[in-house]
Design a protein around this motif. Structure first.
Motif, short mmCIF file in Angstrom:
data_model
loop_
_atom_site.label_atom_id
_atom_site.label_comp_id
_atom_site.label_asym_id
_atom_site.label_seq_id
_atom_site.Cartn_x
_atom_site.Cartn_y
_atom_site.Cartn_z
N ALA A 230 58.67 17.80 61.17
CA ALA A 230 58.19 18.19 59.84
C ALA A 230 59.23 17.91 58.77
CB ALA A 230 57.79 19.67 59.84
N VAL A 231 60.49 18.19 59.07
CA VAL A 231 61.56 17.90 58.11
C VAL A 231 61.64 16.40 57.84
CG1 VAL A 231 64.06 17.95 57.77
CG2 VAL A 231 62.89 19.95 58.70
N LEU A 232 61.55 15.60 58.88
CA LEU A 232 61.60 14.15 58.71
C LEU A 232 60.40 13.63 57.92
CD1 LEU A 232 62.73 13.34 62.35
CD2 LEU A 232 64.11 12.98 60.29
N VAL A 233 59.23 14.18 58.18
CA VAL A 233 58.04 13.77 57.43
C VAL A 233 58.20 14.10 55.95
CG1 VAL A 233 55.59 14.27 57.10
CG2 VAL A 233 56.47 13.89 59.40
N MET A 234 58.75 15.27 55.64
CA MET A 234 58.98 15.64 54.25
C MET A 234 60.01 14.72 53.60
SD MET A 234 58.53 17.39 51.51
CE MET A 234 57.49 18.79 51.91
N LEU A 235 61.09 14.42 54.29
CA LEU A 235 62.13 13.56 53.73
C LEU A 235 61.61 12.16 53.42
CD1 LEU A 235 65.12 14.52 56.04
CD2 LEU A 235 65.02 14.91 53.57
N SER A 236 60.69 11.67 54.23
CA SER A 236 60.23 10.29 54.11
C SER A 236 58.93 10.15 53.33
CB SER A 236 60.04 9.68 55.50
OG SER A 236 59.05 10.38 56.24
N ASP A 237 58.29 11.26 52.97
CA ASP A 237 57.02 11.20 52.27
C ASP A 237 57.20 10.53 50.90
OD1 ASP A 237 54.82 12.54 50.38
OD2 ASP A 237 54.11 12.68 52.45
N ALA B 182 62.39 16.56 80.88
CA ALA B 182 63.73 16.07 80.54
C ALA B 182 63.64 15.16 79.33
CB ALA B 182 64.32 15.32 81.73
N PRO B 183 64.63 15.21 78.44
CA PRO B 183 64.58 14.36 77.25
C PRO B 183 64.63 12.88 77.60
CG PRO B 183 66.72 15.42 77.44
CD PRO B 183 65.84 16.04 78.47
N ASP B 184 63.95 12.08 76.81
CA ASP B 184 63.93 10.64 77.01
C ASP B 184 65.07 10.02 76.20
OD1 ASP B 184 63.45 7.94 77.12
OD2 ASP B 184 61.36 8.04 76.47
N PRO B 185 66.10 9.48 76.85
CA PRO B 185 67.24 8.93 76.11
C PRO B 185 66.90 7.71 75.27
CG PRO B 185 67.42 8.39 78.44
CD PRO B 185 66.28 9.35 78.31
N ALA B 186 65.71 7.13 75.49
CA ALA B 186 65.29 6.00 74.66
C ALA B 186 64.90 6.45 73.26
CB ALA B 186 64.11 5.27 75.31
N HIS B 187 64.67 7.75 73.09
CA HIS B 187 64.32 8.32 71.79
C HIS B 187 65.40 9.30 71.36
CE1 HIS B 187 60.48 6.39 71.93
NE2 HIS B 187 60.03 7.10 72.95
N PRO B 188 65.44 9.68 70.09
CA PRO B 188 66.42 10.66 69.64
C PRO B 188 66.30 11.97 70.40
CG PRO B 188 65.40 9.57 67.76
CD PRO B 188 64.63 9.14 68.97
N VAL B 189 67.46 12.58 70.65
CA VAL B 189 67.51 13.89 71.30
C VAL B 189 68.33 14.82 70.41
CG1 VAL B 189 68.13 15.20 73.35
CG2 VAL B 189 67.45 12.80 73.58
N LYS C 135 62.77 3.14 58.86
CA LYS C 135 61.40 2.64 58.87
C LYS C 135 60.86 2.57 60.29
CE LYS C 135 58.59 -1.34 57.47
NZ LYS C 135 58.59 -2.71 56.88
N ALA C 136 61.67 2.11 61.22
CA ALA C 136 61.21 2.01 62.61
C ALA C 136 60.90 3.38 63.18
CB ALA C 136 62.29 1.31 63.45
N TRP C 137 61.74 4.36 62.90
CA TRP C 137 61.51 5.72 63.41
C TRP C 137 60.26 6.31 62.79
CZ3 TRP C 137 65.50 10.32 62.77
CH2 TRP C 137 65.26 11.27 63.76
N ARG C 138 60.10 6.13 61.49
CA ARG C 138 58.93 6.67 60.80
C ARG C 138 57.65 6.03 61.32
NH1 ARG C 138 60.50 5.53 56.07
NH2 ARG C 138 59.39 3.57 55.80
N GLU C 139 57.64 4.71 61.46
CA GLU C 139 56.43 4.02 61.90
C GLU C 139 56.06 4.37 63.34
OE1 GLU C 139 57.05 -0.11 61.08
OE2 GLU C 139 56.58 0.11 58.94
N ALA C 140 57.05 4.78 64.12
CA ALA C 140 56.78 5.20 65.50
C ALA C 140 56.27 6.63 65.57
CB ALA C 140 58.05 5.06 66.34
N GLY C 141 56.26 7.33 64.43
CA GLY C 141 55.78 8.72 64.41
C GLY C 141 56.87 9.74 64.65
N PHE C 142 58.11 9.36 64.44
CA PHE C 142 59.27 10.23 64.63
C PHE C 142 59.31 10.85 66.04
CE2 PHE C 142 58.85 10.61 59.89
CZ PHE C 142 60.02 9.92 59.59
N PRO C 143 59.29 10.03 67.08
CA PRO C 143 59.45 10.59 68.42
C PRO C 143 60.84 11.21 68.57
CG PRO C 143 59.72 8.21 68.49
CD PRO C 143 59.26 8.56 67.10
N LEU C 144 60.93 12.35 69.23
CA LEU C 144 62.22 12.99 69.49
C LEU C 144 62.05 14.05 70.56
CD1 LEU C 144 62.18 16.06 67.99
CD2 LEU C 144 62.33 14.63 65.97
#
Length: 251
Positions: A62-69, A153-160, A195-204
């Motif tokens: 939600a914080v990321l969505v607000m920052l990038s809106d 378990a967290p996916d290291p391919a995405h932000p943790v 942009k890449a993180w946002r377009e991916a839907g902010f996976p984390l």
């Protein structure tokens, strides 16, 4: 609940905070600016509360969505207040709502972000002492949540977003802290990476680090949230490390 500061690794000192960091425990020029807070409201019905980790992930997103809106940047309708908020201390407060409270909160300008079951609504920053009445009356307490099943378990391919294993924080406090961590990561990314993180839907992912891993993370050069100590924990306590793959590759 309070906790002492986390000791440094015996082999290295934690990386210093940038001079203008909004998360320094000591007083800085940011304290002289008008103070704002980013409100987040988590939807918690008595009969069907969300899982704790799902709520934490959703709050960070939600914080990321607000920052990038688009309303938060450039000449957007929220851009001025977003700039004012980011020029001061970066405060976030999480409150809970159910039933009619949630419906009233949802009618205010903001963005609702959903997780697997969790719903978190984030609102444009408001003055520290100028909350809308619909939000001011909501409770901060009562956000204690549990995970019915052990989180994956967290996916290291995405932000943790790694939580400090030595701090006992409420779910609401942790939601604010992982929001801080996500914001620090966002600030350090390039526009292309954002942009890449946002377009991916902010996976984390959000996970509590093992003690040995935590000691390594805090000296890794990745963004570290050091709490100002307004609530629950001691000033300067390290709460979250933002482990974004793009930032990890630079270390």
């Amino acid at each position: 609940m309070s906790s002492n500061d986390i000791p440094a690794s015996p082999s290295a000192e934690p990386a210093p905070e940038p001079v203008d960091s909004p998360f320094r425990p000591e007083r800085t020029d940011r304290d002289e600016a008008p103070q704002y807070v980013l409100p987040l409201v988590v939807h918690i019905e008595k009969a069907a509360p969300p899982a704790r980790t799902d709520a934490l992930r959703t709050a960070a997103r939600a914080v990321l969505v607000m920052l990038s809106d688009e309303r938060s940047v450039g000449e957007g309708e929220w851009a001025r207040v977003m700039r004012d908020w980011q020029d001061a201390r970066i405060r976030k407060v999480v409150r809970r709502a159910r039933g009619a409270e949630w419906r009233k909160a949802s009618a205010l300008p903001g963005i609702t972000v959903t997780g697997e079951e969790a719903e978190v609504r984030v609102f444009p920053p408001v003055p520290l002492d100028g909350w809308p009445k619909e939000l001011a009356k909501l409770q901060v307490s009562g956000t204690d949540l549990d995970d019915p099943e052990p989180p994956a378990a967290p996916d290291p391919a995405h932000p943790v977003l790694w939580l400090n294993p030595e701090l006992g924080m409420s779910a609401g406090k942790e939601m604010a802290q992982v929001g801080h961590g996500a914001q620090l990561a966002w600030w350090e990314l390039t526009e292309t990476e954002r942009k890449a993180w946002r377009e991916a839907g902010f996976p984390l992912s959000v996970a509590t680090a093992e003690p040995g891993r935590w000691a390594e993370l805090t000296v890794s050069g990745l963004p570290v949230v050091r709490d100002a100590g307004f609530t629950e924990i001691a000033p300067g306590s390290c709460t979250v490390v933002a482990d974004h793959p793009a930032l990890r590759r630079r270390r």
